[in-house]
Structure formats: structure tokens, C-alpha cells
Scaffold this motif. Structure first.
Motif, short mmCIF file in Angstrom:
data_model
loop_
_atom_site.label_atom_id
_atom_site.label_comp_id
_atom_site.label_asym_id
_atom_site.label_seq_id
_atom_site.Cartn_x
_atom_site.Cartn_y
_atom_site.Cartn_z
N ARG A 272 43.44 41.53 49.38
CA ARG A 272 44.06 41.19 48.09
C ARG A 272 43.94 42.31 47.07
O ARG A 272 43.58 42.07 45.92
N GLY B 223 39.17 53.29 50.43
CA GLY B 223 38.15 53.64 49.46
C GLY B 223 37.57 52.48 48.67
O GLY B 223 37.12 52.64 47.54
N TYR C 113 44.11 28.76 51.96
CA TYR C 113 42.81 28.64 51.28
C TYR C 113 41.99 27.49 51.85
O TYR C 113 40.80 27.37 51.56
N GLY D 154 45.94 29.32 41.38
CA GLY D 154 46.44 30.51 42.07
C GLY D 154 45.29 31.35 42.60
O GLY D 154 45.37 31.90 43.70
N GLN D 155 44.22 31.43 41.84
CA GLN D 155 43.06 32.18 42.31
C GLN D 155 42.47 31.49 43.54
O GLN D 155 42.09 32.15 44.50
N ARG D 156 42.45 30.16 43.51
CA ARG D 156 41.93 29.42 44.65
C ARG D 156 42.83 29.61 45.87
O ARG D 156 42.36 29.87 46.97
N GLN E 63 44.92 31.96 46.42
CA GLN E 63 45.14 33.38 46.73
C GLN E 63 46.58 33.81 46.56
O GLN E 63 47.10 34.64 47.30
N ARG E 64 47.26 33.20 45.60
CA ARG E 64 48.61 33.60 45.24
C ARG E 64 48.72 33.52 43.74
O ARG E 64 48.24 32.57 43.17
N PRO E 65 49.43 34.38 43.09
CA PRO E 65 49.91 35.66 43.60
C PRO E 65 48.76 36.65 43.71
O PRO E 65 47.64 36.36 43.29
N THR E 66 49.03 37.83 44.25
CA THR E 66 48.03 38.89 44.30
C THR E 66 47.59 39.22 42.88
O THR E 66 48.42 39.38 42.01
N PRO E 67 46.30 39.30 42.66
CA PRO E 67 45.83 39.57 41.29
C PRO E 67 46.19 40.98 40.81
O PRO E 67 46.65 41.80 41.59
N VAL F 208 45.70 44.78 39.68
CA VAL F 208 44.87 45.85 40.23
C VAL F 208 44.86 47.00 39.23
O VAL F 208 45.89 47.34 38.66
N LYS G 226 35.32 52.52 41.79
CA LYS G 226 36.29 52.62 42.89
C LYS G 226 37.66 52.98 42.33
O LYS G 226 38.00 52.60 41.20
N PRO G 227 38.45 53.71 43.12
CA PRO G 227 39.78 54.09 42.62
C PRO G 227 40.72 52.89 42.43
O PRO G 227 41.66 52.97 41.66
N ARG G 228 40.47 51.80 43.16
CA ARG G 228 41.28 50.59 42.98
C ARG G 228 40.34 49.43 42.68
O ARG G 228 39.42 49.17 43.44
N VAL H 210 40.22 45.35 41.78
CA VAL H 210 40.99 44.11 41.72
C VAL H 210 40.43 43.23 40.62
O VAL H 210 39.23 43.00 40.56
N PHE I 17 52.29 42.09 40.33
CA PHE I 17 53.62 41.80 40.85
C PHE I 17 54.47 41.03 39.84
O PHE I 17 55.67 41.19 39.79
#
Lengths: 579, 670
Positions: free
Chosen positions: A165, A228, A254, B594-596, B598-602, B604, B618-620, B622, B654
Motif C-alpha cells: 500500500r 527502499g 480485509y 476505507g483504512q480498514r 484498504q481502499r483507496p491507497t493512502p 504517500v 525513508k524516501p517514500r 505512507v 489517487f
């Protein structure tokens, strides 16, 4: 002259229809695994050798565009496939559980090759249709032989998915770091890593006691941290578990990991469910997986509800015989004895379509024993206890002395680009859940025997006139029995109670008769009859396991009366009575 | 209202003069038929090439198109709002509203398309809706896929028959020993169910107008068509109903919409136009829970193994801790535990999402009041299982609002004499628990008596319940309503009563008919669709007043930006960079559900810079969840880079926008 030709043609036609099918036409051996092209070739060879008994066609394409092949075995001379009880068999829905496909292939080969030489097989093939999909997960089983795999890689359908994710999809796969063609395990020196070298066998790592210092930390499968994020191999290709993507009480990801976006969202599950819907005659399915030596029935989850006692009795009969056909295998209930699964194939077949079914988990680690038969191991292997529990040291002996050391790769130093000095080694690809090839012949034969035994237990319903009684005044009472000597009823209790499948129809017709009443006989001696209020000439019912259904009609008139039995999942039959 | 009566009178006049039959079909009432909706959608696209495109998602079994109208500039990256109308296929106002919304968005409201894209499916179930335009008129929402409903030897062989030739499939009644129904005194058209408990003896049996075509003793049990795709979505799908499909997403219509939605992560919100209204009343959180439970018990055999009492209840946090302990798995998630427990999906709105829904609902109701549309009306449909609106919140994870535009006005009740202490559910609901308790023991006792509560409910018990939180005034009001319904079931159906008051012409007078197999019957009763379809002109005026609020919903969407970036020199060439990412929108991103799910992607956050070595961070990164109205998260990095270098921090999502800031590394020591 013309007449003579016609006679010859007719004789030829009869000869052809009755022509024995020749054994030994296709030589298949089961001392090795069939990779993608070889599996397809074998199926094509079978089809070419037995064209009137087989049909080979693709029922759809996978995510990566590979065909999903269905081999139908049906003797056309004894009727269309949908007129007979259908037995559905598939394998390798999880792409790394490869030996399931050899079982399917062997079953197909055996039914065709032994048709002439073994009377029981001939009778079975004449009375049943077999729908065999040897490879369900065509993408990952294909890749299992071509890509550097690992026994835990390749279970899923190739549906892109952002496992971690982070907005990137499939960006952190495994890598064959040392280029040996396999994905094995990595370990690194770490006194706090929780593992130390086994003094009895340096290849084996054992857990340290809390007060001990260790030597090793396990790092999982070979690979690097491509994105990374501090994790290795956490977002590889594939994600969707097809055996969680089917439509009965499907649960979202889920609740059920790997479920996919919605029921039948994968191309293969969609294709198979579309196919199954075109064959209402299917009364049983066997879906082969590995491993653990299990014959698993549903319910797969509490949400699926309890199975009715009558259906449980059928499952118990088939399951308990199965335990003897393959010694050591256990007949269990998925949700109670294993773990919860939502949206699996068998639950779909049973609860949505009323079709009985088992999962066959092929092979168990106990078979890798290195000790006398009645000697029990002192301890279980804590890492692989689920797969049976032969301890690591014993497996190593089995590897050394029964498989000449081919199952394990010794730890070797490697300079990891991110972690520095590590070691790579461990159980190789064709081990652990996959039997050594010398065990394959027995495995495929016993598993095929399981299917053959089960297929024999599909319903065979025959009609018999019990009584034609003249009641005077032009009235006759006709009693007919539909009997089934086999374990599977003509309809499962689920199919009846949920009204999923059209019931069997017992029908009386005749140009000179008028049907005054009709009903199901509850007790022959006491004349207890449950009358059918409407359309008395047509009685909707089913025929139980090892049992019978008696019906009666009172008709007026004379002449011939034709009685037909018309069933979705059993062969139809007809008889006539003279009044 | 007067216009509506005039229209009815006019139509009745027409009948008298011309003998024309159907007066309540879609055409007669002025609604757009499926082909006209298609034409209207295509016209919007044709005439606004820069702003609109039509996607053909699927063909139905009845050979009709599922069309999605995509509104927005061609290369727009803006978040999208998906509107799905008339998925149930028998709610005429829905498609009218969707067509009107599309026209407004390319017309007067085209500035909205600079901010968001709108994906409009004006007719989700065209096969079902086509029935509204057929003669005889028969209320059916089924799509064109044939289903053998009675599982006999024929398919679709026993549909309704217009016996009296009046153009409607209404009801038949017949005096019969098995009859459970009674005429209502002083009311010539309505019937009521006999209440045996009150000594009423049923007289009539009621059947839908038709004959038993296949001779199985049942009338109209296997009519044309098969399934309602509106209830074929995968949240809380009901098996074994015959009309909802064999499994979720089994129908071409629902599957096409699901496939589209999952292929379009830019969809930030779903609006459904149909029989449900989640804006008027926020969905309650009182359904039997599973994944949203507060506490769980362990499965018996695991409890035994772990040596705990199987009756003992644990919170999710406790279970995760216990699980980590038992398995040594440090990354054990809620999802894994839920699966292990074998409990199903969430069925109640996440409690952290509820405040947002409640506030939006409040604003909606204020808006409706202002527009003069707040008259008492019948309750919209509640919690339709397997519906698209349930799916899009519980599984797709985006804010979802359902709106129905219209239900029948409530029939005016005769003034009942108010008993001492009596209170309506509405009055009760407005009181807080504390206010209610403050009434005191005596008043509460009176209230309980007046509202007919069972004798075992004492005032003390109720007070205790309220204090412990087991009971709320809202729950009590709901119980009262249910009780009331039971009582009213002895009288006429609430909907029929309301319809009679609204439009007496919506009933066919009972008239004798000689039925081919049943003998003497009477045919009459409610005209199909009359409870959901006032004349189109009437509903269009109401839709016009309500659409501005739906447009305004777009303004509640989450909007992510980088609020502030802080650079601090920690040592020579060592920098601490901090960034605050903030959600300026009203709604959270994603929703808590949505967090539960897992939609949509959070969102970043990424950090880039040439010649920069990352020492920490970290470079990315979430961002699991950014709450609404200013919810924010801080992200920080420690880097090694020469002074004066520029680094770029960007926040991406997104469906909630993106933002980027470049900062140069300079500044003093801490």
C-alpha cells in the motif's frame, strides 16, 4: 447393390461405435513432473488417441493470456455428457501446488488406457462424464518450471496488487541473488537472531533458549529491498488467491486475505464458474492441492453455516473410505480442523450449486520419515509442524540417504548489496510440499483411485414397477420405485432445502389415460401417500442415498402408460406399463 | 400539487373520452424511457465534446447498454465523483435526476468540471426499468436474464396476465377459507390483514392479477426476467433469494460497474440515486456487528488451547497483543485476527466516520428545509443488503451518499387523544439521555405506560439502561416506531394509505371478474409504480431544487497539500527536514472504513534530491489516514547534503489531489 452398401455402412457404424479403445496408445509415465508445455502435449496426445471419448478445449484465458484447458471424458456411444452424472476434477488452483496436476493427468490417462482391460473402469466411463481441468492456475504453474521459484512463491493469480500500500504496484519481488536458478532462504550472523547451528547437523538451525546467545537471524527468501522501505520482497507480482475468490459468502480482502476485488473477479475463477454453470449434471468435485495429507470438506467458515446431517452422512461415507484409500490421510472439516476460508471453490460448489466436493491436500511431510514404520518421532518440527512434522534432522537423513542429498542446498556465503555478508541455502524448490519423484507413481494412483471410488458413488437411479392394481371402474393404481444403490443421492440435501437445482421429475403419460391423482408413497404397507395437489402426472422429488423413492398414480383408461424419470444429476430412464 | 391533480383529472378525462388504457406508465407520466435516457446521455457527449465522453461499460441480457458518461476535461487528473442512478430499476426519479445533473454540469455548472470529474451512470438497470414503459404495466425490476424461479421444467412460463384488460397488473381478491385479508370499513379500495389476536377472521385471499399458466397451483410465480442487479453487490449480499442473483457480482450490470470502479482509483466519492437516502437519516450503527464489534470472544478450541475462558471478551487491541505473544508474529494485523476469529465484515459505519456523516446530514436537512421540501414523508428504503451504496462505503471505502428525491407524503393521521405522559418517537429522540433521566421516575413510568411498553419494563430499569449506555433515547424511539408499525399492521398499509391520500386515482376500483380457474374474483387495488412515480413534471421541479446540494457535496472532498516544510541544520552538511501534510478538505482521506478495508491507497509522501544521502527516514512514506478538516501528519528526514542543494517533497494521492514543494537547504543551527 445400394442396399448391400448400406448394410455394410451400417455394420461399420455399429463396429465403430462399439470399437474397443486401445490400451497403450499414449505412453505417459509418472516418475517426473509435467511442465507447462509437457502437460499440454500430454493432454493433446490423449485427445488425439481417444477422439471419440475426449474433448479438449480452452474454457478461457488467464490474466497472462494462457489457455485454461478442460479435458472432458465421455463415451458418446452411451449418451451425451450432460445426460450422465458429472464428476469435476481440478488441480493446482494454487500455482505452486504442482503435483495436483499430475493426479488429474494420471486419472484421465488411467480412465482411457484401462477402459478395455478393467471392467470396473469401462462401466464407470460408460456411466459418467468426467470434466478435468488439470491446471487451474495456468500462469503460476507454468512459471514454477521456468522462473526461479520457491515453494512459497506462485500460489496466486497474476493480478497486480499494491501489497504494501505504498502507491507502487509489484515493485519489490524476490531475486535469485546467487544465480543458481532457485529462490532459497537467506540468513545473517546475529547473536540476537534467535537461532543457532544444530550441533548434530550443521545445516540445521535450531531456536535458541531465551538465555542463550544465538548465531543466526533468518531473513526470509532471497532478494533485496527494491523500493527502499526497509522490507524485502514484500510486494511481488500476483496477489489474488483464487480459492478465496469464489462466490459463496465471499468476504472482502480485509476479512479474507487474497479475496480479490469481488467474487469471480479473476479471469480463471470467472471462466470456471461460467463453465460449471453450463454443466448442471455435475454432482461431485474433487479439487487437488498440496499438502498435509488431508481430505477436506466444508464448511470453510462459520458464515457458511452447518451442513445438514443427511449431507454430512454422504461426506462421512466418502471421507472415511478415502482415509483408507490413501493411508495416513485424514478426513477433516476445513473451518473446524484447519482454518477459516471464505470464498473457496468447494463452498461455492456445495452451497451455491448443491454439489458435493472435497479438497485433496496431497503429500505430507510424514512421508519423508527416516525410521521404522511404527516408531514415532520424539519431537515435531516446529517450523513445519503444519505440514506434518518430520523433524529437520530426520528430514536431512531422508535427504542424504533416500534422496542422495538432492533436496537441500548447503548454506553458502554471499555478499548482499544491502546487508553485506549473508548466507543463502535451504530446502530446494521441489521439496517440502512436493514429494520426491520416486513417490509420485503411488501418489497419483491412490489419489486417482479416490476419485474413481467417489465417482462410482454418484447416483445411478433405476425404475421398477412395484404394482399395477385394477381398482375397478376403469381405474388403475400404479406404483413405481426409483432406487439408488449408491452413496450420493440424486440431489444433495442442500440443493433441495435451498431450492437450488430443479428436482427430479417422475412423470406418467399415455394417450389413453387420464391421471386422477398422484403422490409420493410414504409407507407402502399402510398406503400412506402424500398427494401432489397440482399436475398429478408430474411429481417433483429426489432419490436418497442408498435408498428409494416410491410414487403412485391412480389413472383412468387403458392402453400404454409411459413412466419417465428425468433428473438433472442422474441419468434419465423410462419404462412402460400396459393397462 | 394543484398541477398534479389537474394532470390526473385530465388523464381521467382522456380515458373517458378516448378509452385509452394505461395512464400510469412511464410514457404517460412523462418519464424518459431507457432508449431516451441513452439518447439524452449521448447528446450531452455529442454537444460537449471538450467536456464529455460516453463509455459503454456492458450490454445487458436484454441487449441494452450500460452507459457511463464521463464529464471533465480530457486529460484531467482531478478526483472523480461517480454517480449511479436507478440501479434498482424501478425508481423513476433517479434517472431523471442523473440526466438533469449531467446537463447542468456541462452547462451552468461547468466550472465544477475544472475541479472534479464526474462519472454518471444515469441508468444502472435498464432492463428492469424498461418494464415501467410496457403494457400491461407490471412492477418488476428484474433484468433480462431468464431465471427458472419455480425450478420446474420450464423457464419464465408463468408471468402476470392482464385479465380485465385495463392495462395494469393489479390484485385479485376472493372470498376463501384460507383468506387472511379483510376489507376496511368505510374505505372502498384498501385491504388489511386480519389480526387473529384481536378476534378478526380473515375473509379474502389476495393474489396478483393473473392465471396459473403452468398449472402448478401458483399464480405468476415464474415471470419473465431474472435478477435485480441493484442488490447484487458484494457487501452483505443475500444468497438464496431468487431475485438477487446466485452470488454477488453475478450480473453483467453489477460486474461492469465494479470492474470500472476498481480500474479507476481516482473515484473519491460515490453518489447513488435510488430508493435510499443516507443524507436524510444517517445510517445507524445498531446492526448486529461483526468486524466493527467492540469486543470479541475467542473460538472455543483456541480459547482452550490458550487457557482462557471462552466466555471472556477481549478488545481488538488485546487480541492483537495476545496474538503477537502466541505466534511471535510482530506484524500481526487486525485483518489477520478478524480472519482467525472467523467473523464477517463490518456492517456498521465506523464510529470515527459518523461525525462527518452526521454533520453533512445536518446541512442537508437544513438545505431541504430552506428549500421548503421538509414536509413529512414516508421513510426511504433502509439498509438495502447487497446494494451499491453499501458496497461503495464498506468495501470500496469512499464517502458515499444515497439520495431518493421523493417519497409519498405521510397521510395525515387523525388526532389521537394524547395520554398522560405520552411522547412521540420524534419528541423522545430529541432528548438527550440525561434530559430523559431528569424527567424522574414517575414521569418515565407514565411514559412507559402510555407508549404500551411491556409491564416488565420499569422506570428503574430504563434509567439504569440509559446510565450504563446499554440504551439510548434514540434506540428507544426506534423501538417505539417498530411497535407502532406492528399496531398499524392491523389497519391498512402505511404506504397505501399515504398513496390514497396523495392520489386517489392511483387505485383501480375492485370489480367482479370471472377468473378462468378461480371462478368469481374481484380485480382492483394499487396501480403499479404509483408509489414511486408522480408525474415527471412534478418530480423534475423537486429534483431541480435538490441537485444544488449534491453538487455541493463535491466541496466536502478531502484535499491534500503540504502545509509547511521546515529545514534545520543539525551539523555541517547534516539537515533535518520536516514536512506537515495536511488535509484541507472536510472529509478524511481515506475514510476510517476505507483504512480498514484498504481502499483507496493512502497518501504517500516522497522525498527526492540529487546528491542527498538519507541518514534517517525513508524516501517514500505512507500516511495511513489524514482526518478531515485539517487532519495532518508530520514526516521527517535526516539527510546529508551540501548547503544550497534543493530537495523536493511531494504528497501524492489517487483521489485527493497532489502537492509538491521544493526547498533549498540553508539556515542556521538549531
Amino acid at each position: 447393390m445400394l442396399k448391400r452398401y448400406l448394410t455394410i455402412a451400417a455394420a461399420l457404424a455399429i463396429l465403430l461405435a462399439a470399437a474397443p479403445i486401445q490400451a497403450g496408445k499414449v505412453n505417459l509415465t509418472f516418475d517426473h513432473f509435467y511442465d507447462g508445455p509437457a502437460m499440454l502435449q500430454a493432454l493433446e496426445d490423449l485427445h488425439q488417441a481417444y477422439p471419440t471419448f475426449t474433448d479438449l478445449r480452452s474454457i478461457g484465458k488467464s490474466e497472462e493470456g494462457r489457455d485454461i484447458w478442460l479435458l472432458t471424458i465421455n463415451n458418446q456411444a452411451t449418451g451425451k455428457d450432460t445426460e450422465k452424472p458429472g464428476i469435476y476434477v481440478d488441480g493446482t488452483i494454487h500455482g505452486n501446488e504442482i503435483q495436483a496436476s499430475e493426479v488429474c493427468l494420471y486419472l484421465a490417462w488411467y480412465l482411457l488406457d484401462k477402459y478395455d482391460s478393467i471392467p470396473m473402469i469401462k462401466e464407470l466411463v460408460d456411466k459418467r462424464s468426467f470434466y478435468i481441468i488439470p491446471v487451474v492456475n495456468v500462469d503460476h504453474r507454468w512459471r514454477f518450471f521456468t522462473d526461479p521459484g520457491g515453494y512459497n512463491i506462485g500460489r496466486t493469480a497474476m493480478v497486480p496488487f499494491d501489497d504494501d500500500r505504498d502507491g507502487l504496484v509489484d515493485e519489490d519481488d524476490v531475486e535469485d541473488l546467487d544465480g543458481d536458478g532457485e529462490i532459497l532462504q537467506m540468513r545473517i550472523r546475529d547473536p540476537y537472531g534467535g537461532f543457532k547451528t544444530d550441533p548434530d547437523d550443521p545445516r540445521v538451525m535450531i531456536r535458541t533458549k531465551p538465555w542463550e546467545k544465538g548465531e543466526w537471524r533468518r531473513l526470509g527468501e532471497e532478494g533485496i529491498d527494491n523500493d527502499g522501505d526497509g522490507r524485502i520482497n514484500e510486494d511481488g507480482p500476483g496477489y489474488l488467491d483464487m480459492n478465496r475468490n469464489y462466490g459463496f459468502k465471499w468476504q472482502p480482502p480485509y476479512v479474507q486475505g487474497g479475496a480479490g476485488d469481488f467474487p469471480m473477479s479473476a479471469k480463471v475463477t470467472k471462466a470456471i464458474s461460467d463453465f460449471v454453470m453450463t454443466k448442471p449434471n455435475i454432482c461431485f468435485d474433487y479439487a487437488f492441492h498440496n499438502s498435509g495429507g488431508l481430505l477436506v470438506r466444508g464448511p470453510g467458515s462459520k458464515l457458511a453455516g452447518m451442513y445438514s446431517p443427511r449431507d454430512v452422512a454422504v461426506y462421512d461415507y466418502l471421507g472415511k473410505e478415502g482415509e483408507k484409500i490413501i493411508p495416513g490421510y485424514r478426513y477433516i472439516i476445513g473451518s473446524e480442523d484447519m482454518y477459516t476460508t471464505h470464498g473457496d471453490f468447494d463452498e461455492f460448489m456445495y452451497s451455491t450449486l448443491g454439489i458435493y466436493g472435497f479438497v485433496g491436500e496431497l503429500f505430507m511431510s510424514e512421508q519423508e520419515r527416516y525410521r521404522p514404520p511404527d516408531d514415532k518421532p520424539e519431537k515435531e518440527d516446529e517450523d513445519h509442524s503444519y505440514y506434518g512434522g518430520t523433524p529437520q534432522e530426520e528430514r536431512q537423513k531422508f535427504n542424504d540417504n533416500v534422496n542422495q542429498g538432492t533436496m537441500y542446498r548447503d548454506w553458502k556465503k554471499f555478499n548482499h548489496p544491502q546487508l553485506g555478508e549473508i548466507e543463502i541455502g535451504g530446502w530446494r524448490t521441489y521439496t517440502t510440499r512436493i514429494p520426491p519423484t520416486f513417490m509420485l507413481p503411488e501418489m497419483v494412483h491412490r489419489a486417482a483411485s479416490l476419485v474413481i471410488f467417489t465417482a462410482r458413488q454418484a447416483p445411478d437411479v433405476s425404475l421398477e414397477v412395484l404394482e399395477v392394481k385394477d381398482l375397478g371402474g376403469g381405474l388403475h393404481r400404479i406404483r413405481v420405485r426409483a432406487a439408488n444403490p449408491n452413496a450420493m443421492p440424486s440431489l444433495s440435501s442442500k440443493a433441495v432445502s435451498k431450492d437450488i437445482v430443479r428436482k427430479d421429475i417422475l412423470k406418467i403419460t399415455g394417450s389413453g389415460i387420464e391421471v386422477v391423482s398422484g403422490g409420493i408413497v410414504m409407507d407402502l404397507q399402510f398406503d400412506l401417500v402424500r398427494p401432489v395437489e397440482y399436475r398429478p402426472w408430474m411429481i417433483f422429488t429426489s432419490v436418497p442415498s442408498f435408498g428409494k423413492t416410491d410414487v403412485q398414480w391412480i389413472v383412468k383408461g387403458k392402453g400404454k402408460a409411459t413412466i419417465t424419470y428425468d433428473a438433472v444429476k442422474a441419468k434419465n430412464s423410462t419404462l412402460t406399463v400396459d393397462l | 400539487m394543484s398541477k398534479w391533480i389537474a394532470a390526473v383529472l385530465l388523464t381521467i378525462a382522456c380515458i373517458c373520452t378516448t378509452g385509452s388504457l394505461s395512464l400510469a406508465g412511464g410514457k404517460d407520466l412523462g418519464y424518459l424511457a431507457p432508449d431516451e435516457i441513452k439518447a439524452a446521455v449521448e447528446k450531452v457527449a455529442r454537444e460537449n465534446k471538450d467536456l464529455a465522453r460516453v463509455n459503454q461499460l456492458e450490454k445487458t441480457s436484454g441487449d441494452r447498454d450500460i452507459l457511463l458518461l464521463e464529464l471533465g476535461r480530457e486529460n484531467s487528473q482531478a478526483p472523480a465523483i461517480m454517480v449511479v442512478a436507478n440501479m434498482e430499476g424501478n425508481y423513476p426519479p433517479a434517472s431523471e435526476a442523473a440526466v438533469k445533473l449531467a446537463r447542468l454540469l456541462v452547462g451552468d455548472w461547468s466550472d465544477e468540471l475544472e475541479k472534479h470529474r464526474w462519472y454518471i451512470i444515469a441508468l444502472g438497470n435498464p432492463d428492469g426499468y424498461a418494464n415501467f414503459f410496457k403494457t400491461p404495466l407490471y412492477n418488476s425490476y428484474l433484468n433480462g436474464r431468464p431465471v427458472n424461479e419455480d425450478n420446474d421444467d420450464a423457464v419464465d412460463e408463468d408471468g402476470p396476465d392482464d385479465l380485465n384488460g385495463d392495462g395494469y397488473i393489479t390484485m385479485m381478491r376472493q372470498i376463501h377459507p384460507e383468506g387472511k385479508w379483510l376489507k376496511i370499513e368505510d374505505n372502498p379500495v384498501l385491504m388489511k390483514r386480519a389480526d387473529n389476536g384481536k378476534g378478526e377472521v380473515g375473509q379474502y385471499r389476495l393474489m396478483r392479477e393473473g392465471i396459473d399458466n403452468d398449472g402448478d397451483g401458483k399464480i405468476n410465480e415464474d415471470g419473465p426476467g431474472g435478477c435485480n442487479p441493484g442488490y447484487n453487490f458484494p457487501h452483505d449480499f443475500k444468497h438464496y433469494t431468487k431475485t438477487d442473483g446466485l452470488w454477488a457480482a453475478s450480473e453483467a450490470e453489477s460486474r461492469a460497474i465494479l470492474e470500472f470502479a476498481f480500474a479507476h482509483p481516482e473515484i473519491a466519492m460515490v453518489l447513488t440515486f435510488g430508493r435510499t437516502n443516507t443524507l436524510k437519516d444517517v445510517p445507524e450503527s445498531s446492526r448486529k456487528a461483526s468486524a466493527t464489534q467492540d469486543k470479541y470472544t475467542l473460538p472455543r478450541h483456541f480459547a482452550r488451547e490458550m487457557g482462557v475462558d471462552p466466555e471472556q471478551e477481549f478488545t481488538m487491541a488485546e487480541l492483537i497483543e495476545m496474538g503477537k505473544e502466541a505466534t511471535g508474529m510482530q506484524d500481526l494485523t487486525e485483518e489477520m485476527v478478524l480472519q482467525f476469529l472467523g467473523v464477517g465484515a463490518a456492517v456498521n459505519p465506523d464510529r470515527n466516520d459518523l461525525p462527518y456523516w452526521t454533520e453533512i446530514s445536518k446541512r442537508y436537512n437544513d438545505f431541504i428545509k430552506e428549500a421548503g421540501l421538509d414536509g413529512k414523508r414516508l421513510k426511504p428504503q433502509q439498509f438495502p443488503t447487497g446494494s451499491i451504496e453499501e458496497w461503495s462505503y464498506y468495501q470500496y471505502g469512499v464517502p458515499t451518499f444515497a439520495v431518493d428525491f421523493w417519497t409519498l407524503p405521510e397521510a395525515e393521521k387523525k388526532e389521537e387523544k394524547k395520554e398522560e405522559g405520552a411522547m412521540t418517537p420524534e419528541e423522545l429522540e430529541k432528548m438527550s439521555n440525561e434530559e430523559f433521566i431528569a424527567l424522574g421516575n414517575e414521569k418515565i413510568s407514565e411514559f412507559l405506560k402510555a407508549s404500551g411498553a411491556p409491564a416488565q419494563f420499569t422506570a428503574d430499569m430504563v434509567i439504569q439502561g440509559l446510565q450504563s449506555g446499554m440504551m439510548t433515547t434514540k434506540k428507544m424511539a426506534e423501538m417505539m416506531r417498530k411497535m407502532k408499525k406492528k399496531e398499524e399492521a392491523g389497519g391498512a398499509d402505511e404506504t397505501e394509505e399515504a398513496l390514497l391520500a396523495y392520489n386517489p386515482a392511483a387505485f383501480v376500483e375492485w370489480k367482479p371478474f370471472n377468473h378462468p380457474t378461480l371462478g368469481e374474483v374481484e380485480i382492483g387495488g394499487m396501480i403499479p409504480y404509483s408509489t414511486v412515480a408522480p408525474p415527471a413534471d412534478t418530480i423534475r421541479a423537486l429534483i431541480d431544487k435538490q441537485l444544488p446540494f449534491l453538487r455541493a457535496l463535491a466541496g466536502f472532498l478531502p484535499e491534500i497539500s503540504i502545509d509547511k516544510v521546515n529545514v534545520e541544520k543539525r551539523s555541517n552538511n547534516v539537515w533535518k527536514v520536516e514536512a506537515w501534510v495536511i488535509n484541507k478538505g472536510f472529509l478524511p482521506y481515506p475514510t476510517h472504513q476505507g483504512q480498514r478495508c484498504q481502499r483507496p491507497t493512502p497518501a504517500v509522501v516522497t522525498f527526492t534530491g540529487d546528491g542527498v544521502t538519507m541518514l534517517e527516514g525513508k524516501p517514500r512514506v505512507v500516511l495511513d489516514l489524514l482526518d478531515g478538516s485539517g487532519g495532518n501528519q508530520k514526516v521527517q528526514w535526516l539527510i546529508d547534503a551540501p548547503e544550497g542543494k534543493t530537495v523536493t517533497i511531494s504528497a501524492q494521492s489517487f483521489s485527493a489531489g497532489t502537492d509538491q514543494q521544493a526547498v533549498s537547504l540553508k539556515g542556521g543551527d538549531r
